[in-house]
Design a protein around this motif. Structure first.
Motif, short mmCIF file in Angstrom:
data_model
loop_
_atom_site.label_atom_id
_atom_site.label_comp_id
_atom_site.label_asym_id
_atom_site.label_seq_id
_atom_site.Cartn_x
_atom_site.Cartn_y
_atom_site.Cartn_z
N ASP A 1 -7.83 -17.42 3.37
CA ASP A 1 -6.37 -17.26 3.63
C ASP A 1 -6.09 -16.46 2.65
O ASP A 1 -6.23 -15.19 2.63
N PHE A 2 -6.79 -16.74 1.19
CA PHE A 2 -7.05 -15.86 -0.23
C PHE A 2 -7.33 -14.57 -0.06
O PHE A 2 -6.89 -13.62 -0.33
N GLN A 3 -8.38 -13.75 0.92
CA GLN A 3 -9.10 -12.96 1.05
C GLN A 3 -8.19 -11.68 1.56
O GLN A 3 -8.04 -10.68 1.03
N CYS B 1 -0.42 -19.70 -4.05
CA CYS B 1 -0.57 -20.90 -5.02
C CYS B 1 -0.04 -21.82 -4.91
O CYS B 1 0.13 -23.23 -5.26
N ARG B 2 1.54 -21.80 -4.36
CA ARG B 2 2.37 -23.19 -4.10
C ARG B 2 2.23 -24.31 -2.63
O ARG B 2 1.93 -24.79 -2.99
N TYR C 1 -3.57 -5.54 -0.20
CA TYR C 1 -2.20 -5.60 -0.10
C TYR C 1 -2.73 -3.22 -0.58
O TYR C 1 -3.21 -3.85 -1.53
N GLU C 2 -1.75 -3.03 -0.37
CA GLU C 2 -1.18 -1.55 -1.48
C GLU C 2 -0.76 -2.46 -3.20
O GLU C 2 -0.50 -1.61 -3.92
N SER C 3 0.27 -2.36 -2.46
CA SER C 3 1.61 -2.47 -2.87
C SER C 3 1.39 -4.14 -4.11
O SER C 3 0.84 -4.67 -3.41
N PRO C 4 1.55 -3.54 -5.90
CA PRO C 4 1.69 -4.76 -6.63
C PRO C 4 2.81 -5.72 -6.28
O PRO C 4 2.64 -7.22 -6.35
N VAL C 5 3.71 -5.63 -5.95
CA VAL C 5 4.74 -6.46 -5.46
C VAL C 5 4.48 -7.49 -4.46
O VAL C 5 3.82 -8.35 -4.53
N TRP C 6 3.42 -6.31 -3.71
CA TRP C 6 3.70 -7.86 -2.18
C TRP C 6 2.52 -8.40 -2.16
O TRP C 6 2.55 -9.79 -2.12
N ALA C 7 1.24 -7.54 -2.87
CA ALA C 7 0.12 -8.72 -3.75
C ALA C 7 0.50 -10.13 -3.88
O ALA C 7 0.30 -10.63 -4.42
N GLY C 8 0.76 -9.54 -5.36
CA GLY C 8 2.44 -10.98 -6.41
C GLY C 8 2.84 -12.01 -5.64
O GLY C 8 2.84 -13.14 -5.46
N LYS C 9 4.11 -11.39 -4.44
CA LYS C 9 4.62 -12.00 -3.24
C LYS C 9 3.90 -13.32 -2.95
O LYS C 9 3.82 -14.16 -2.59
N PHE C 10 2.20 -12.19 -2.00
CA PHE C 10 1.41 -12.94 -1.49
C PHE C 10 0.82 -14.26 -2.75
O PHE C 10 1.01 -15.75 -2.43
N LEU D 1 -5.10 -9.19 -12.58
CA LEU D 1 -5.03 -9.49 -10.91
C LEU D 1 -4.29 -7.86 -10.01
O LEU D 1 -4.67 -7.23 -9.94
N LEU D 2 -2.89 -8.53 -10.65
CA LEU D 2 -2.57 -7.20 -10.43
C LEU D 2 -2.35 -6.27 -10.49
O LEU D 2 -2.46 -4.78 -10.07
N ASN D 3 -3.19 -5.97 -11.32
CA ASN D 3 -3.13 -4.99 -12.28
C ASN D 3 -4.51 -3.65 -11.68
O ASN D 3 -4.67 -2.74 -11.42
N TYR D 4 -5.35 -4.15 -10.43
CA TYR D 4 -5.82 -3.83 -9.51
C TYR D 4 -5.32 -3.10 -8.98
O TYR D 4 -5.81 -1.42 -8.59
N PHE D 5 -4.43 -3.52 -8.24
CA PHE D 5 -3.12 -2.70 -7.39
C PHE D 5 -2.37 -1.36 -7.97
O PHE D 5 -2.29 -1.13 -7.67
N ARG D 6 -2.02 -1.88 -8.91
CA ARG D 6 -1.35 -1.09 -9.74
C ARG D 6 -2.25 0.13 -9.98
O ARG D 6 -1.60 1.05 -10.62
N ALA D 7 -3.67 0.08 -10.64
CA ALA D 7 -4.47 0.71 -10.60
C ALA D 7 -4.89 2.02 -9.05
O ALA D 7 -5.60 3.04 -9.39
N LYS D 8 -4.24 1.31 -8.22
CA LYS D 8 -4.10 1.92 -7.03
C LYS D 8 -6.13 1.90 -6.55
O LYS D 8 -6.81 2.33 -5.72
#
Length: 86
Positions: free
Chosen positions: A24-26, A45-46, A31-40, A70-77
């Motif tokens: 599931d973590f894969q 984690c919860r 995700y394309e968006s860092p916001v949605w990746a962060g929410k996931f 980790l979210l920097n990966y998405f911010r760098a597109k």
């Protein structure tokens, strides 16, 4: 004999749930968006912290400590591999 079967069932059940969580973590990497990746990531984690899978709980600690990296990966597109972003 019944106790052995019970232990095997519990063990395989935990292994099965662990495998499902890992697979599931894969979805995180799709995700394309860092916001949605962060929410996931936060929700995943919860969910793991409420499970009884101790090795994954340790992994969650690592993920939480490196969340922004980790979210920097998405911010760098996704232009760079995660090794370069870190």
């Amino acid at each position: 004999m019944r106790a052995i079967i019970s232990i095997c069932t519990i063990s395989s059940s935990i292994s099965f749930r662990k495998r499902l969580r890992k697979e599931d973590f894969q979805r995180f990497w799709k995700y394309e968006s860092p916001v949605w990746a962060g929410k996931f990531l936060d929700q995943w984690c919860r969910d793991v912290m409420h499970s009884k899978i101790d090795p994954l709980k340790k992994f969650v600690g690592t993920l939480r400590n490196h969340r922004e990296l980790l979210l920097n990966y998405f911010r760098a597109k996704k232009a760079f591999s995660s090794g370069v972003v870190e």
